[in-house]
Design a protein around this motif. Sequence first.
Motif, PDB file in Angstrom:
ATOM      1  N   TRP A 135       1.832  -0.572   4.389  1.00 57.61           N
ATOM      2  CA  TRP A 135       0.965  -1.225   5.371  1.00 57.61           C
ATOM      3  C   TRP A 135      -0.006  -2.185   4.690  1.00 57.61           C
ATOM      4  CZ3 TRP A 135      -4.451  -0.075   6.074  1.00 57.61           C
ATOM      5  CH2 TRP A 135      -5.028  -0.714   7.169  1.00 57.61           C
ATOM      6  N   VAL A 136      -0.571  -1.758   3.551  1.00 50.46           N
ATOM      7  CA  VAL A 136      -1.476  -2.640   2.811  1.00 50.46           C
ATOM      8  C   VAL A 136      -0.742  -3.902   2.367  1.00 50.46           C
ATOM      9  CG1 VAL A 136      -2.850  -2.871   0.709  1.00 50.46           C
ATOM     10  CG2 VAL A 136      -3.010  -0.797   2.072  1.00 50.46           C
ATOM     11  N   ASP A 137       0.472  -3.731   1.837  1.00 50.12           N
ATOM     12  CA  ASP A 137       1.243  -4.891   1.389  1.00 50.12           C
ATOM     13  C   ASP A 137       1.587  -5.815   2.553  1.00 50.12           C
ATOM     14  OD1 ASP A 137       1.177  -3.995  -1.200  1.00 50.12           O
ATOM     15  OD2 ASP A 137       3.110  -2.962  -1.080  1.00 50.12           O
ATOM     16  N   ASP A 138       1.848  -5.225   3.722  1.00 45.94           N
ATOM     17  CA  ASP A 138       2.250  -6.032   4.875  1.00 45.94           C
ATOM     18  C   ASP A 138       1.074  -6.729   5.548  1.00 45.94           C
ATOM     19  OD1 ASP A 138       4.839  -5.282   4.463  1.00 45.94           O
ATOM     20  OD2 ASP A 138       4.893  -3.759   6.037  1.00 45.94           O
ATOM     21  N   HIS A 139      -0.028  -5.987   5.730  1.00 48.00           N
ATOM     22  CA  HIS A 139      -1.134  -6.491   6.543  1.00 48.00           C
ATOM     23  C   HIS A 139      -2.306  -7.021   5.716  1.00 48.00           C
ATOM     24  CE1 HIS A 139       0.129  -5.095  10.622  1.00 48.00           C
ATOM     25  NE2 HIS A 139       0.868  -4.283   9.892  1.00 48.00           N
ATOM     26  N   ILE A 140      -2.581  -6.376   4.600  1.00 54.00           N
ATOM     27  CA  ILE A 140      -3.738  -6.781   3.799  1.00 54.00           C
ATOM     28  C   ILE A 140      -3.226  -7.194   2.430  1.00 54.00           C
ATOM     29  CG2 ILE A 140      -6.122  -6.157   3.247  1.00 54.00           C
ATOM     30  CD1 ILE A 140      -5.870  -3.797   5.057  1.00 54.00           C
ATOM     31  N   GLY A 179     -14.862 -16.692  22.939  1.00 57.31           N
ATOM     32  CA  GLY A 179     -15.660 -17.789  22.410  1.00 57.31           C
ATOM     33  C   GLY A 179     -15.693 -17.898  20.905  1.00 57.31           C
ATOM     34  N   HIS A 180     -14.712 -17.339  20.199  1.00 58.20           N
ATOM     35  CA  HIS A 180     -14.667 -17.407  18.740  1.00 58.20           C
ATOM     36  C   HIS A 180     -13.489 -18.271  18.304  1.00 58.20           C
ATOM     37  CE1 HIS A 180     -17.694 -14.310  18.573  1.00 58.20           C
ATOM     38  NE2 HIS A 180     -16.914 -13.427  19.185  1.00 58.20           N
ATOM     39  N   GLY A 181     -13.789 -19.308  17.538  1.00 60.33           N
ATOM     40  CA  GLY A 181     -12.733 -20.149  16.998  1.00 60.33           C
ATOM     41  C   GLY A 181     -12.866 -20.314  15.498  1.00 60.33           C
ATOM     42  N   ASP A 182     -13.594 -19.404  14.874  1.00 61.66           N
ATOM     43  CA  ASP A 182     -13.912 -19.525  13.457  1.00 61.66           C
ATOM     44  C   ASP A 182     -12.871 -18.805  12.603  1.00 61.66           C
ATOM     45  OD1 ASP A 182     -14.529 -17.051  14.395  1.00 61.66           O
ATOM     46  OD2 ASP A 182     -16.460 -16.865  13.379  1.00 61.66           O
ATOM     47  N   ILE A 183     -13.074 -18.842  11.307  1.00 60.31           N
ATOM     48  CA  ILE A 183     -12.278 -18.076  10.344  1.00 60.31           C
ATOM     49  C   ILE A 183     -13.239 -17.174   9.586  1.00 60.31           C
ATOM     50  CG2 ILE A 183     -10.850 -18.196   8.267  1.00 60.31           C
ATOM     51  CD1 ILE A 183      -9.858 -20.902   9.219  1.00 60.31           C
ATOM     52  N   THR A 184     -12.949 -15.887   9.571  1.00 59.83           N
ATOM     53  CA  THR A 184     -13.841 -14.929   8.907  1.00 59.83           C
ATOM     54  C   THR A 184     -13.251 -14.350   7.628  1.00 59.83           C
ATOM     55  OG1 THR A 184     -12.996 -13.046  10.178  1.00 59.83           O
ATOM     56  CG2 THR A 184     -14.842 -14.275  11.127  1.00 59.83           C
ATOM     57  N   ALA A 185     -11.941 -14.545   7.406  1.00 59.73           N
ATOM     58  CA  ALA A 185     -11.328 -13.960   6.212  1.00 59.73           C
ATOM     59  C   ALA A 185     -10.094 -14.760   5.817  1.00 59.73           C
ATOM     60  CB  ALA A 185     -10.959 -12.497   6.446  1.00 59.73           C
ATOM     61  N   LEU A 186      -9.782 -14.707   4.526  1.00 58.83           N
ATOM     62  CA  LEU A 186      -8.599 -15.376   3.974  1.00 58.83           C
ATOM     63  C   LEU A 186      -7.846 -14.416   3.063  1.00 58.83           C
ATOM     64  CD1 LEU A 186     -10.014 -18.853   2.810  1.00 58.83           C
ATOM     65  CD2 LEU A 186      -8.675 -18.408   4.877  1.00 58.83           C
ATOM     66  N   GLN A 187      -6.528 -14.544   3.094  1.00 59.78           N
ATOM     67  CA  GLN A 187      -5.686 -13.883   2.103  1.00 59.78           C
ATOM     68  C   GLN A 187      -4.887 -14.971   1.396  1.00 59.78           C
ATOM     69  OE1 GLN A 187      -3.249 -10.990   4.088  1.00 59.78           O
ATOM     70  NE2 GLN A 187      -4.995  -9.964   5.027  1.00 59.78           N
ATOM     71  N   THR A 223       1.052 -15.819 -11.596  1.00 66.91           N
ATOM     72  CA  THR A 223      -0.313 -16.354 -11.735  1.00 66.91           C
ATOM     73  C   THR A 223      -1.327 -15.221 -11.690  1.00 66.91           C
ATOM     74  OG1 THR A 223       0.332 -18.411 -10.635  1.00 66.91           O
ATOM     75  CG2 THR A 223      -2.033 -17.920 -10.773  1.00 66.91           C
ATOM     76  N   PRO A 224      -2.186 -15.043 -12.695  1.00 64.89           N
ATOM     77  CA  PRO A 224      -3.220 -14.004 -12.637  1.00 64.89           C
ATOM     78  C   PRO A 224      -4.273 -14.370 -11.600  1.00 64.89           C
ATOM     79  CG  PRO A 224      -3.461 -15.314 -14.632  1.00 64.89           C
ATOM     80  CD  PRO A 224      -2.187 -15.766 -13.986  1.00 64.89           C
ATOM     81  N   ALA A 225      -4.827 -13.366 -10.952  1.00 64.81           N
ATOM     82  CA  ALA A 225      -5.770 -13.607  -9.862  1.00 64.81           C
ATOM     83  C   ALA A 225      -7.150 -14.006 -10.370  1.00 64.81           C
ATOM     84  CB  ALA A 225      -5.878 -12.357  -8.986  1.00 64.81           C
ATOM     85  N   GLU A 226      -7.574 -13.470 -11.503  1.00 60.38           N
ATOM     86  CA  GLU A 226      -8.961 -13.658 -11.940  1.00 60.38           C
ATOM     87  C   GLU A 226      -9.332 -15.120 -12.176  1.00 60.38           C
ATOM     88  OE1 GLU A 226     -12.542 -12.286 -12.044  1.00 60.38           O
ATOM     89  OE2 GLU A 226     -10.846 -10.911 -11.818  1.00 60.38           O
ATOM     90  N   PRO A 227      -8.512 -15.945 -12.863  1.00 58.88           N
ATOM     91  CA  PRO A 227      -8.897 -17.360 -13.036  1.00 58.88           C
ATOM     92  C   PRO A 227      -9.051 -18.101 -11.713  1.00 58.88           C
ATOM     93  CG  PRO A 227      -7.163 -16.763 -14.580  1.00 58.88           C
ATOM     94  CD  PRO A 227      -7.286 -15.629 -13.627  1.00 58.88           C
ATOM     95  N   VAL A 228      -8.170 -17.839 -10.751  1.00 59.92           N
ATOM     96  CA  VAL A 228      -8.282 -18.488  -9.444  1.00 59.92           C
ATOM     97  C   VAL A 228      -9.551 -18.023  -8.729  1.00 59.92           C
ATOM     98  CG1 VAL A 228      -7.144 -18.880  -7.229  1.00 59.92           C
ATOM     99  CG2 VAL A 228      -5.767 -18.661  -9.310  1.00 59.92           C
ATOM    100  N   GLY A 239      -6.160  -8.515  -4.573  1.00 58.44           N
ATOM    101  CA  GLY A 239      -5.359  -7.645  -3.727  1.00 58.44           C
ATOM    102  C   GLY A 239      -5.210  -6.252  -4.310  1.00 58.44           C
ATOM    103  N   ASN A 240      -5.096  -6.176  -5.634  1.00 54.62           N
ATOM    104  CA  ASN A 240      -4.973  -4.870  -6.282  1.00 54.62           C
ATOM    105  C   ASN A 240      -6.231  -4.032  -6.100  1.00 54.62           C
ATOM    106  OD1 ASN A 240      -2.361  -5.222  -7.242  1.00 54.62           O
ATOM    107  ND2 ASN A 240      -3.047  -6.189  -9.149  1.00 54.62           N
ATOM    108  N   ALA A 241      -7.403  -4.685  -6.156  1.00 56.64           N
ATOM    109  CA  ALA A 241      -8.657  -3.949  -5.976  1.00 56.64           C
ATOM    110  C   ALA A 241      -8.760  -3.394  -4.557  1.00 56.64           C
ATOM    111  CB  ALA A 241      -9.847  -4.855  -6.277  1.00 56.64           C
ATOM    112  N   ILE A 242      -8.318  -4.196  -3.579  1.00 58.11           N
ATOM    113  CA  ILE A 242      -8.353  -3.729  -2.191  1.00 58.11           C
ATOM    114  C   ILE A 242      -7.416  -2.546  -2.010  1.00 58.11           C
ATOM    115  CG2 ILE A 242      -7.759  -4.361   0.176  1.00 58.11           C
ATOM    116  CD1 ILE A 242      -8.740  -7.149  -0.413  1.00 58.11           C
ATOM    117  N   LYS A 243      -6.224  -2.660  -2.585  1.00 57.61           N
ATOM    118  CA  LYS A 243      -5.256  -1.570  -2.460  1.00 57.61           C
ATOM    119  C   LYS A 243      -5.812  -0.292  -3.073  1.00 57.61           C
ATOM    120  CE  LYS A 243      -0.885  -2.401  -3.010  1.00 57.61           C
ATOM    121  NZ  LYS A 243       0.475  -2.632  -3.588  1.00 57.61           N
TER     122      LYS A 243
END
Length: 842
Positions: free
Chosen positions: A510-515, A656-664, A671-676, A695-699
């Motif tokens: 589920w984490v891999d699929d959704h988050i 009434g919400h048209g914003d963006i609150t999160a990105l994946q 590519t290592p995540a830390e430099p990005v 993503g690994n930290a979230i998992k």
Amino acid sequence: MGNYLLILVCLRHSRRHLGRTLLLIFGIAMGVAGVVAIDIAKTSVEKSFDLSTQALVSRSTHQITGTGLEIPQQVFTDIRTDLGIHRSAPVISRHVKVSQLGDRILTLMGVDPFSETHFRNLHISPGEQVLSGIMTGSNGVFISRSHARQYNLDIGSPLDIFLGSRRTPVTIAGFLDSENSAAGRMLEGLVVTDISLAQEILDMGDTITRIDLILDADDPAEKIRDLVGNGLFLVETDQQNLAVRGLSQSFETSLTAFSMLALFMGIFLIYNTVSFSVTRRHRLHGILRAIGATRSNIFFTVMAEVMVYAVIGSVFGVLLGILLGNGAVQAVVATVSEMYFTLTVSQTHISGFTIAKGLLAGILAAFVSGFFPALSAAGTRPVSLMHRTVSEKKFNRVVPGLFICGLLILAAASLLMRTASTHAGSDFTGLFMIFFGAALMTPLLIRFLVRILLAAGMGSLGMMVKMALRNITRSLRQTSVLMASLMVVTSVYIGIEVMTGSFRLSIIQWVDDHIGGDIHMESADPLARSLDQDLVNRIRHLPRVTSLSAYNIHPVFSRASGKVHLFSYQSDQSVKRWSWTAAPKEELDALLEEGWIFVSEIFARQHNVMPRQGAAAVLETGKGPVTFQVAGIFRDFFMGGGRVVVSPETMARFWGHGDITALQLFLASGTPAEPVMDTIRQMLDPEDMIEIRSGNAIKKSILAVFDNTFIITSALQVLTAIVALTGILNAVTALLLERTREIGILRACGTLTGQVRQLLLHECFFYGLISGILAIPLGTALSWVLIHIINQRAFGWTYDMVLTPGVFFQAIALSSAAALAAGIFPSLAAGRTHIPTALHME
């Protein structure tokens, strides 16, 4: 012969064999301890919920709240002036973290001191000063005196209040106090201040969280609804609390299931220890019958002795359960706070009912366990009591009947669990019937497996191994009880291991699929959740970013569950696994664009959305309640009130919400995540509060919550190992004691000391091996019941059962190792058997 004299004789016998007597008491204590410990955790969650909510709602009968969980303060003024309802109070309530109080999560509560007189008894010490007199014009907050003492704080001490990453410094203006202990514990979860200061701390402007009301039967509820208009709701306080309470009750139901498993193991353990304690007295009972004791004398003596040790063992079990329960409460409360409802008050609650339940469980289980062996001892002739072969022959004649009876009980259990109501009691009754039916089938299955082992290894098995296998069936009356108990305990280990392992794999999927994604970023300021669109576009075009999911999350009010999280995706890379869809999967996105919605299994359960054509759900919007067609129900482990996915157009139109609150962000392969992540941080302004995690930290963090959630199951598995070792040590010791004469004959015929020990260790090993093999189908059935019946009815979610060979090998190894370890000391003692004493006959 007097009963009193007989009891003294038996008690002296127990004192001479103190080690075995202590094992009996310890066996009963372990059976009781598991029940008490888990029940303490369950009742503590209930009590913590009550304490965490009572201080907030107090005497209010109704509340006015909004779709976005905030409402204009002007509504309160209109309620007072236009409708003349003076028993009303504006309230701000947000969970915050206070660093000076050990980073505890508390409820920051902003109140109007002049309106509070009808609702909450917030006494300000010293001298219980009037709230309106001391709070008006204050620029500080009020905390409980117990917290102040614990952390050495005084009036004027600084506090740092954190809402997400947002920090606000305040000072202590006074202390909340109460002479009532229950009220004092409620106050421990609060940080109280004037409503204007709360608005400043939380940057809420002129909005509030809700309005508390006390309405009589003749108060104008309809006028209130007309006044507040669309997007605001008048709800009954009790009904709303029940909706939120229902979320944590799911977890409590699972705790009840584990408590029942502990009780089942305890019953079999107690039966095992008590029955073998009675069995090892057969020779003594035969002698007593031969010198004049009546059947009623024997029955009364056996039951009296059993009940004495049952009371002692139950008392020790309750004390041990309290110790274990104290350790489990904090982990369980943390889990409920993480997944369901934030509990700001954490208390270990030990009720008289829990203690009585533990004592009663131990005493009743010991009574039932001792009743049938005592009845058997009282109803058998003296000569039969001194010759074990007579009772063995009688038992062997009823083995086929026991097998048929066990099959019928299993069939009845299956029928009960498939056709009964969703009440948990029917599930637990069915579970107990499965254990009992499987135990009745054990003797015939043991006989069958022994024959297979003998036939398969006829040419290669040594003499001692063959003798060990034949001894198992030759003493089937005793060995079947021992092995049935070990089979039940091992099956509990398998069932829990399969359930938690399957759930963990589902969580990872589920984490891999959704988050998923390599990098996740979102606003760390709960009051400013939107990400800058220009920042999003620049991140989208970074060289190593191949794709991204851009979405917004907004909590909205739900009458059924208190709070629901709305998701809408501008670009969606997630993969949903459906438990039901209204159309083929390739058509679902089109339905979403047409205004249909996707809902999670949790939401479907809370809002009674059934998987059928025409399924619909009512959502509270800024335009009032709106009915939406449900395109599909997806598997999801996002807790709380569940999750609803809508299209961006639907989100903007109704909320009434048209914003963006999160990105994946999804990076190029390798590519290592830390430099990005460092590059993105350089793109931010210093004042931006944006959290960037890999993503690994979230998992890892999600799996940490999972592991904490199932800490009770881990404890239950440890208890399983202890129960297995205790039960089999008791049983093996008593079983080998009965064979003293047999061992003496073997030694007299020339059998070496080492060969006797080898024979007994082989027997113990096969006890464990055969029990482990029999536990595989029972444990698999148990895991299926836990996953597809109890778990689904408790939580509303589904996941696939994953069977791995490693679990079964571990279970067989556990069972075999426990049996082998239990046989070491008895075999050493048997090897030192004094031949003349063993062959001596009274």
